[in-house]
Design a protein around this motif. Structure first.
Motif, short mmCIF file in Angstrom:
data_model
loop_
_atom_site.label_atom_id
_atom_site.label_comp_id
_atom_site.label_asym_id
_atom_site.label_seq_id
_atom_site.Cartn_x
_atom_site.Cartn_y
_atom_site.Cartn_z
N PRO A 1 1.93 19.90 -5.04
CA PRO A 1 0.56 19.41 -5.28
C PRO A 1 0.34 19.19 -6.78
O PRO A 1 0.96 19.86 -7.62
CB PRO A 1 -0.32 20.57 -4.76
CG PRO A 1 0.56 21.32 -3.82
CD PRO A 1 1.95 21.20 -4.36
N LEU A 2 -0.54 18.27 -7.11
CA LEU A 2 -0.79 17.93 -8.52
C LEU A 2 -1.11 19.15 -9.35
O LEU A 2 -0.65 19.28 -10.49
CB LEU A 2 -1.95 16.94 -8.62
CG LEU A 2 -1.72 15.52 -8.09
CD1 LEU A 2 -2.94 14.67 -8.37
CD2 LEU A 2 -0.49 14.90 -8.73
N ARG B 1 5.04 10.61 -9.37
CA ARG B 1 3.94 10.69 -8.41
C ARG B 1 4.41 10.16 -7.06
O ARG B 1 5.10 9.14 -6.99
CB ARG B 1 2.74 9.89 -8.89
CG ARG B 1 1.87 10.61 -9.88
CD ARG B 1 1.07 11.76 -9.26
NE ARG B 1 0.11 11.30 -8.29
CZ ARG B 1 -1.12 10.91 -8.57
NH1 ARG B 1 -1.53 10.88 -9.83
NH2 ARG B 1 -1.95 10.53 -7.60
N ALA B 2 4.05 10.86 -6.01
CA ALA B 2 4.48 10.48 -4.67
C ALA B 2 3.64 9.32 -4.14
O ALA B 2 2.43 9.26 -4.32
CB ALA B 2 4.36 11.67 -3.73
N LEU C 1 0.83 -1.20 0.00
CA LEU C 1 0.00 0.00 0.00
C LEU C 1 0.86 1.25 0.00
O LEU C 1 0.57 2.23 -0.71
CB LEU C 1 -0.94 0.00 1.22
CG LEU C 1 -2.08 -1.02 1.21
CD1 LEU C 1 -2.82 -0.99 2.54
CD2 LEU C 1 -3.05 -0.72 0.06
N MET C 2 1.94 1.24 0.77
CA MET C 2 2.84 2.40 0.85
C MET C 2 3.53 2.65 -0.48
O MET C 2 3.83 3.79 -0.84
CB MET C 2 3.88 2.19 1.94
CG MET C 2 3.32 2.23 3.35
SD MET C 2 4.60 2.06 4.61
CE MET C 2 5.42 3.65 4.49
N ILE C 3 3.75 1.58 -1.25
CA ILE C 3 4.45 1.72 -2.52
C ILE C 3 3.50 2.08 -3.66
O ILE C 3 3.79 2.96 -4.48
CB ILE C 3 5.22 0.43 -2.86
CG1 ILE C 3 6.36 0.22 -1.86
CG2 ILE C 3 5.76 0.46 -4.29
CD1 ILE C 3 7.03 -1.14 -1.96
N LYS D 1 -0.96 6.02 -4.78
CA LYS D 1 -0.42 7.32 -5.16
C LYS D 1 -1.10 8.43 -4.37
O LYS D 1 -2.32 8.43 -4.20
CB LYS D 1 -0.61 7.56 -6.66
CG LYS D 1 0.03 6.49 -7.54
CD LYS D 1 1.53 6.41 -7.32
CE LYS D 1 2.18 5.39 -8.23
NZ LYS D 1 3.62 5.24 -8.00
N LEU D 2 -0.30 9.37 -3.91
CA LEU D 2 -0.81 10.54 -3.18
C LEU D 2 -0.97 11.71 -4.15
O LEU D 2 -0.37 11.72 -5.22
CB LEU D 2 0.17 10.90 -2.06
CG LEU D 2 0.45 9.78 -1.04
CD1 LEU D 2 1.46 10.26 0.00
CD2 LEU D 2 -0.83 9.32 -0.36
#
Length: 337
Positions: free
Chosen positions: A82-83, A63-64, A19-21, A24-25
């Motif tokens: 931010p995007l 993407r973070a 999930l952490m990988i 995408k945030l």
């Protein structure tokens, strides 16, 4: 029972890690990229093979996810955006990549024209028009212009390049109206639009479009630039220097490793770019001795000033050189030891 607990804990840990990988945030993370030798990318027919090196500097971006988001808060020269600061509203990843590659094409064409003219070599070019690359929502052009429209005139005046149109619009003030004549497909259309401030930069006014000039360039000798999948306009200055160095007899690098960055237009004017600090770090890692940075005519927040600050922070011996034009860089190189 204990074995079952271990199995559950293992799968829970794997799930959390995935999930952490993979989740995408709503951020992009940028970090120092590479400083790449331009000789393998620029090929002037029968061009000189010089001892020194001009280097293209890049910023790595993606993407973070949770991991990179956390790293951006603890690692130096990692930045979060931010995007909406990177991509335009409604723009897909594919459209963003295409926009960046189109800007690279425009940058290469300008670099070729500038280098050949400075070297006194035959070059001819004509503009095929100014094309709309993107349209911002909630701005005057939205609903009137579309990506791919070719702008023919503004207020009855023909504009040869996107720079001309941008300068014309910047001579206006908020609320002024401009009449745009454009072609979509095979049909000519018109729209009258009132200028307004950009949401992300209220000091700038416009109609809410980004533009690109389409050039046809013919050179003698021929030149080919293999920019691979590098996007954006920031390599323009360094491409121009490498092309020029292959065209002239002398080695203007004088054996040095020279990095830098900056957009370039058909008139040889150098413009600012993003990620200057990260590019300084990348150049230092590759052993660059000199770094050209856009001076922005001495502005207090110029790329050059930020580059100097970064150079001090990392303790590099690399010389940071301010440039406003291609000629500024050539003058520095001619007087360099």
């Amino acid at each position: 029972m204990k074995k079952r607990t271990y199995v559950v804990a293992f799968f829970f840990g794997v799930t959390v890690a995935l999930l952490m990988i993979f989740i995408k945030l709503p951020y992009y993370v940028t970090m120092p990229g590479t400083a790449q030798d331009l000789k393998p990318l620029v090929h002037v027919e029968h061009g000189d093979d010089d001892a020194g090196t001009f280097m293209l500097t890049t910023v790595k971006m993606g993407r973070a996810n949770a991991v990179s988001y956390l790293l951006a808060h603890v690692r130096p020269f990692y930045e979060l955006y931010p995007l909406e600061e990177i991509k335009q509203d409604g723009e897909s990843d594919e459209e963003y990549t295409m926009r960046q590659l189109q800007m690279m094409e425009q940058s290469k064409e300008a670099a070729i024209a500038v280098a050949y003219k400075k070297a006194g070599k035959p070059v001819s070019y004509k503009t095929n028009g100014i094309y709309v690359m993107s349209v911002l929502p909630h701005m005057p052009a939205h609903g009137h212009l579309k990506v791919g429209d070719r702008i023919v005139e503004i207020d009855g005046k023909k504009m040869a390049t996107s720079d001309e149109m941008i300068k014309y619009i910047r001579s206006k003030k908020k609320g002024d109206k401009v009449h745009i004549t454009f072609v979509r497909g095979k049909k000519q259309k018109e729209a009258t639009l009132a200028l307004m401030p950009f949401p992300h930069d209220p000091k700038q006014i416009g109609i809410g479009i980004s533009l690109i000039t389409d050039y046809d360039i013919v050179t003698n000798p021929p030149v080919h630039i293999d920019s691979e999948q590098i996007g954006g306009p920031s390599a323009g200055l360094m491409f121009a220097l490498e092309i020029y160095n292959q065209l002239v007899k002398e080695d203007i690098t004088k054996g040095h490793k020279i990095a830098g960055t900056g957009t370039i237009n058909i008139d040889g004017e150098v413009g600012p770019i993003g990620g200057i600090s990260q590019k300084v770090v990348a150049a230092d890692r590759e052993g660059a001795e000199i770094f050209f940075a856009p001076n922005e005519h001495g502005a207090a927040d110029s790329n050059y000033r930020e580059a100097v600050k970064t150079a001090k922070e990392i303790g590099t011996k690399m010389k940071i050189v301010p440039v406003d034009t291609f000629d500024d860089a050539i003058r520095y190189l001619k007087h360099m030891q």
